[in-house]
Design a protein around this motif. Sequence first.
Motif, PDB file in Angstrom:
ATOM      1  N   GLY A 174      -9.749  -0.301  -0.432  1.00 26.40           N
ATOM      2  CA  GLY A 174      -9.768  -1.301  -1.497  1.00 26.40           C
ATOM      3  C   GLY A 174      -8.705  -1.126  -2.551  1.00 26.40           C
ATOM      4  O   GLY A 174      -8.643  -1.909  -3.500  1.00 26.40           O
ATOM      5  N   VAL A 175      -7.822  -0.145  -2.395  1.00 23.45           N
ATOM      6  CA  VAL A 175      -6.857   0.132  -3.463  1.00 23.45           C
ATOM      7  C   VAL A 175      -5.814  -0.978  -3.587  1.00 23.45           C
ATOM      8  O   VAL A 175      -5.369  -1.294  -4.699  1.00 23.45           O
ATOM      9  CB  VAL A 175      -6.197   1.510  -3.252  1.00 23.45           C
ATOM     10  N   THR A 176      -5.428  -1.600  -2.480  1.00 25.21           N
ATOM     11  CA  THR A 176      -4.456  -2.700  -2.551  1.00 25.21           C
ATOM     12  C   THR A 176      -5.062  -3.904  -3.262  1.00 25.21           C
ATOM     13  O   THR A 176      -4.423  -4.532  -4.111  1.00 25.21           O
ATOM     14  CB  THR A 176      -3.981  -3.100  -1.139  1.00 25.21           C
ATOM     15  N   ALA A 177      -6.300  -4.225  -2.923  1.00 22.36           N
ATOM     16  CA  ALA A 177      -6.978  -5.327  -3.599  1.00 22.36           C
ATOM     17  C   ALA A 177      -7.133  -5.031  -5.094  1.00 22.36           C
ATOM     18  O   ALA A 177      -6.967  -5.927  -5.925  1.00 22.36           O
ATOM     19  CB  ALA A 177      -8.348  -5.564  -2.964  1.00 22.36           C
ATOM     20  N   ARG A 178      -7.437  -3.785  -5.433  1.00 20.58           N
ATOM     21  CA  ARG A 178      -7.603  -3.435  -6.849  1.00 20.58           C
ATOM     22  C   ARG A 178      -6.304  -3.658  -7.623  1.00 20.58           C
ATOM     23  O   ARG A 178      -6.316  -4.209  -8.731  1.00 20.58           O
ATOM     24  CB  ARG A 178      -8.053  -1.983  -6.985  1.00 20.58           C
ATOM     25  N   PRO A 211       2.201   1.933 -10.234  1.00 17.64           N
ATOM     26  CA  PRO A 211       1.247   2.037  -9.121  1.00 17.64           C
ATOM     27  C   PRO A 211      -0.182   2.191  -9.626  1.00 17.64           C
ATOM     28  O   PRO A 211      -0.429   2.749 -10.695  1.00 17.64           O
ATOM     29  CB  PRO A 211       1.695   3.312  -8.388  1.00 17.64           C
ATOM     30  N   VAL A 212      -1.105   1.672  -8.831  1.00 15.40           N
ATOM     31  CA  VAL A 212      -2.528   1.902  -9.048  1.00 15.40           C
ATOM     32  C   VAL A 212      -2.961   2.891  -7.975  1.00 15.40           C
ATOM     33  O   VAL A 212      -2.748   2.654  -6.783  1.00 15.40           O
ATOM     34  CB  VAL A 212      -3.337   0.597  -8.932  1.00 15.40           C
ATOM     35  N   TYR A 213      -3.557   4.012  -8.396  1.00 13.87           N
ATOM     36  CA  TYR A 213      -3.943   5.056  -7.444  1.00 13.87           C
ATOM     37  C   TYR A 213      -5.451   5.171  -7.318  1.00 13.87           C
ATOM     38  O   TYR A 213      -6.199   4.906  -8.267  1.00 13.87           O
ATOM     39  CB  TYR A 213      -3.375   6.412  -7.877  1.00 13.87           C
ATOM     40  N   ASP A 214      -5.869   5.577  -6.134  1.00 16.62           N
ATOM     41  CA  ASP A 214      -7.255   5.971  -5.907  1.00 16.62           C
ATOM     42  C   ASP A 214      -7.328   7.455  -6.261  1.00 16.62           C
ATOM     43  O   ASP A 214      -6.927   8.315  -5.474  1.00 16.62           O
ATOM     44  CB  ASP A 214      -7.630   5.735  -4.439  1.00 16.62           C
ATOM     45  N   GLY A 248      -4.745   4.292   2.569  1.00 15.90           N
ATOM     46  CA  GLY A 248      -4.186   3.917   1.274  1.00 15.90           C
ATOM     47  C   GLY A 248      -4.668   4.821   0.146  1.00 15.90           C
ATOM     48  O   GLY A 248      -5.870   4.973  -0.069  1.00 15.90           O
ATOM     49  N   VAL A 249      -3.726   5.421  -0.546  1.00 14.49           N
ATOM     50  CA  VAL A 249      -4.065   6.233  -1.724  1.00 14.49           C
ATOM     51  C   VAL A 249      -3.605   5.546  -3.006  1.00 14.49           C
ATOM     52  O   VAL A 249      -3.917   5.991  -4.112  1.00 14.49           O
ATOM     53  CB  VAL A 249      -3.449   7.648  -1.636  1.00 14.49           C
ATOM     54  N   GLY A 250      -2.841   4.478  -2.852  1.00 14.10           N
ATOM     55  CA  GLY A 250      -2.349   3.731  -4.013  1.00 14.10           C
ATOM     56  C   GLY A 250      -1.751   2.416  -3.561  1.00 14.10           C
ATOM     57  O   GLY A 250      -1.695   2.117  -2.363  1.00 14.10           O
ATOM     58  N   ALA A 251      -1.318   1.617  -4.529  1.00 13.73           N
ATOM     59  CA  ALA A 251      -0.703   0.325  -4.208  1.00 13.73           C
ATOM     60  C   ALA A 251       0.117  -0.155  -5.382  1.00 13.73           C
ATOM     61  O   ALA A 251      -0.120   0.255  -6.530  1.00 13.73           O
ATOM     62  CB  ALA A 251      -1.759  -0.709  -3.841  1.00 13.73           C
ATOM     63  N   LYS A 261       0.831  -1.196   0.000  1.00 13.00           N
ATOM     64  CA  LYS A 261       0.000   0.000   0.000  1.00 13.00           C
ATOM     65  C   LYS A 261       0.870   1.252   0.000  1.00 13.00           C
ATOM     66  O   LYS A 261       1.910   1.303   0.655  1.00 13.00           O
ATOM     67  CB  LYS A 261      -0.900  -0.017   1.231  1.00 13.00           C
ATOM     68  N   ILE A 262       0.447   2.265  -0.726  1.00 15.45           N
ATOM     69  CA  ILE A 262       1.078   3.576  -0.681  1.00 15.45           C
ATOM     70  C   ILE A 262       0.180   4.451   0.182  1.00 15.45           C
ATOM     71  O   ILE A 262      -0.953   4.749  -0.188  1.00 15.45           O
ATOM     72  CB  ILE A 262       1.224   4.187  -2.088  1.00 15.45           C
ATOM     73  N   GLY A 263       0.681   4.813   1.345  1.00 16.13           N
ATOM     74  CA  GLY A 263      -0.128   5.565   2.292  1.00 16.13           C
ATOM     75  C   GLY A 263      -0.056   7.060   2.069  1.00 16.13           C
ATOM     76  O   GLY A 263       0.876   7.579   1.441  1.00 16.13           O
TER      77      GLY A 263
END
Length: 219
Positions: free
Chosen positions: A139-143, A80-83, A70-73, A60-62
Amino acid sequence: MLFHDHRHAGRELAARLVERAADGALRDPVVLALPRGGVPVAAEVARALGTSLDVVVARKIGAPGSPETGVGAIVGDEPPVYDRRSLELLGLTEEALAADVERERTELRRREELYRGGRPAPDVGGRTVLLVDDGLATGVTARAALRFLRRRDPARLVLAVPVGAPESAESLRRDADDVVCPHRPRSFQSVGEWYEDFAQVLDREVIDTLRAFGRPSRG
């Protein structure tokens, strides 16, 4: 509190998944956990389904000053995938998080080496993949993990968590073929609030659990 601990949550989740397996919805399953918290939950699922257990290491990117938000992962060497909504609300940019991404990628590689010891990731092509974690907040880590797995051509991709924020569980239906989340409390603040004992899962437990399922790790 809904669950005594991770193992209890895993048994509750496993009961739901066994029902689906009996209906033929989970053919040739492989269970993949998001370490570290997802591992003891996934172990109960894999045991109940009589199938294999492995891990997908994600980080997770906090948010600055609030690492649990979590704002990304990231997964593997992929971008990275970001929210995006979280970034906008917090006034953050990808460039501002670059150093955090590199730090988390270093930790991700350490854990992959520790848990796998050079062993390749399982081949999930053509199989039903159950991605398991101990809960869903943003849910960003799961995404990020779901998108990583989707590119490996599973026959069916299912996210399974014992508890989660309702909006997060619903939004992940765009990335998974099915989302199994039995408990979706309206007043959801964090995953840990739904566990009586939410003690941190350590690397040693991850390694020992994988070994118990015939997945030797280094450590």
